[in-house]
Motif scaffolding. Sequence first.
Motif, PDB file in Angstrom:
ATOM      1  N   GLY A 140       0.840  -1.211   0.000  1.00 36.86           N
ATOM      2  CA  GLY A 140       0.000   0.000   0.000  1.00 36.86           C
ATOM      3  C   GLY A 140       0.866   1.249   0.000  1.00 36.86           C
ATOM      4  N   GLY A 141       0.750   2.050  -1.038  1.00 36.95           N
ATOM      5  CA  GLY A 141       1.624   3.217  -1.218  1.00 36.95           C
ATOM      6  C   GLY A 141       1.206   4.431  -0.400  1.00 36.95           C
ATOM      7  N   PRO A 142       1.997   5.511  -0.494  1.00 33.20           N
ATOM      8  CA  PRO A 142       1.813   6.686   0.365  1.00 33.20           C
ATOM      9  C   PRO A 142       0.490   7.415   0.194  1.00 33.20           C
ATOM     10  CG  PRO A 142       3.461   7.091  -1.343  1.00 33.20           C
ATOM     11  CD  PRO A 142       3.164   5.632  -1.389  1.00 33.20           C
ATOM     12  N   TYR A 143      -0.182   7.246  -0.950  1.00 29.70           N
ATOM     13  CA  TYR A 143      -1.479   7.914  -1.124  1.00 29.70           C
ATOM     14  C   TYR A 143      -2.609   7.186  -0.401  1.00 29.70           C
ATOM     15  CZ  TYR A 143      -0.049  11.344  -4.665  1.00 29.70           C
ATOM     16  OH  TYR A 143       0.512  12.399  -5.311  1.00 29.70           O
ATOM     17  N   LEU A 144      -2.266   6.081   0.243  1.00 23.44           N
ATOM     18  CA  LEU A 144      -3.296   5.302   0.944  1.00 23.44           C
ATOM     19  C   LEU A 144      -3.204   5.507   2.453  1.00 23.44           C
ATOM     20  CD1 LEU A 144      -3.186   1.948  -1.080  1.00 23.44           C
ATOM     21  CD2 LEU A 144      -4.436   4.055  -1.577  1.00 23.44           C
ATOM     22  N   GLN A 145      -2.621   6.622   2.851  1.00 18.28           N
ATOM     23  CA  GLN A 145      -2.426   6.877   4.279  1.00 18.28           C
ATOM     24  C   GLN A 145      -3.753   7.191   4.972  1.00 18.28           C
ATOM     25  OE1 GLN A 145       0.970   9.055   6.524  1.00 18.28           O
ATOM     26  NE2 GLN A 145      -0.414  10.682   5.854  1.00 18.28           N
TER      27      GLN A 145
END
Length: 237
Positions: A140-145
Motif C-alpha cells: 500500500g503506497g503513500p497515497y493510501l495513508q
Amino acid sequence: MLRSCTAGLRSIWALRGRREGAPRLSTDLQPARRLFSTEKVIHKDWALPNPSWSKDLKLLFDQFMKKCEDGSWERLPSYKRRSTQESEDFTTYFLDPKLGEEERLSQAQLFTRGFEDGLGFEYVIFKNNDEKRTVCLFQGGPYLQGVPGLLHGGAMATMIDIALGSCTGGAVMTANLNINFKRPVPLCSVVVINSQLDKLEGRKLFLSCNVRSVDEKTLYSEATGLFIKVDPEKRST
Ligand SMILES: CC/C=C\C/C=C\C/C=C\CCCCCCCC(=O)SCCNC(=O)CCNC(=O)[C@H](O)C(C)(C)COP(=O)(O)OP(=O)(O)OC[C@H]1O[C@@H](n2cnc3c(N)ncnc32)[C@H](O)[C@@H]1OP(=O)(O)O
C-alpha cells in the motif's frame, strides 16, 4: 517509517525524471480523450513488477511465480477495465440501455489501478484452483495513508474485498464483509492476504481471509465475506 516512505516517493519521482513537487494521478497527466482510446493502456496487465515494488514484494512474487511452473498456481492478470465478457455479465444485470449510461461507463476503470506506479495499490494475486484459495501480495503506497504513517483501513478493506472476490471466479457481488482490524499496517509495507472459499450454498459464496506480515509474525486483520453470484434474470437497479 515516514522517512522511508518519503524516500520511496522520491525514488518513484526520480525514476520518472520528474522534478520534486506534488505528484499527479495518471488521470490528470493525460488529455481526457486518451482515457477513451489507447488500447495499450486498457489492456496492460498491472499485476507485474514495476520499479516501485519493494524487495519483499519482488521476492514473494518470484517465489509464487515458481509455484506456477507446475500448474498448481496461476497468477491472475489485472486490468484497469474488465474484459468484454465480464462487462457483459454485469451490464445485462445493472444497466438500462435506455438511460444512455454506456458512454459514461466507457471511462470506467478499477479504482485500485488508477494511481501511478507505487503511489496507491500495488498488488498481485495468485490462485490455487484445486484448493480454492488465493494469495494476494499487497504493497500500500503513500497515497493510501490514514493515520499518519499507517495504511487507511478503507484501503485495507478494498484489498480484502478484491482478494476475497478473486477466490470466487465469476460474476459476483459483495453482500457482506466483516473485518477485524487487529494491528495497524505500516504504510508502504508489504502484506500477504490468504483467502479461501469456505462454503458454497446455491448462489451464496462464503469466504474468509487473513492479512499477515511477510514474516507471518504479525496478524493485521481477519475477515469474512459473503458474495452472491449475480442472477442475470434479476435487475438490481
Ligand atoms: C467480485 C470479484 C470478481 C472477480 C474476481 C476476479 C479477479 C479479481 C480481480 C479484480 C476483481 C475486482 C473485484 C472488485 C470487487 C468489488 C466487489 C464490490 O465492491 S461489489 C459492490 C458492493 N456490493 C454491492 O453493491 C451489492 C449490493 N447488493 C446487491 O446488489 C444485492 O443485494 C445482491 C448482493 C446482488 C443480492 O441480491 P439478489 O437479488 O441477487 O439476491 P437475494 O435474493 O437478495 O439474495 C440471495 C441470497 O443471498 C442472501 N443474502 C443477500 N444479501 C445478504 C446479506 N447482506 N447478508 C446475508 N445474506 C444475504 C439472501 O438472503 C438470499 O439467501 P437465500 O434466501 O438463502 O437464497
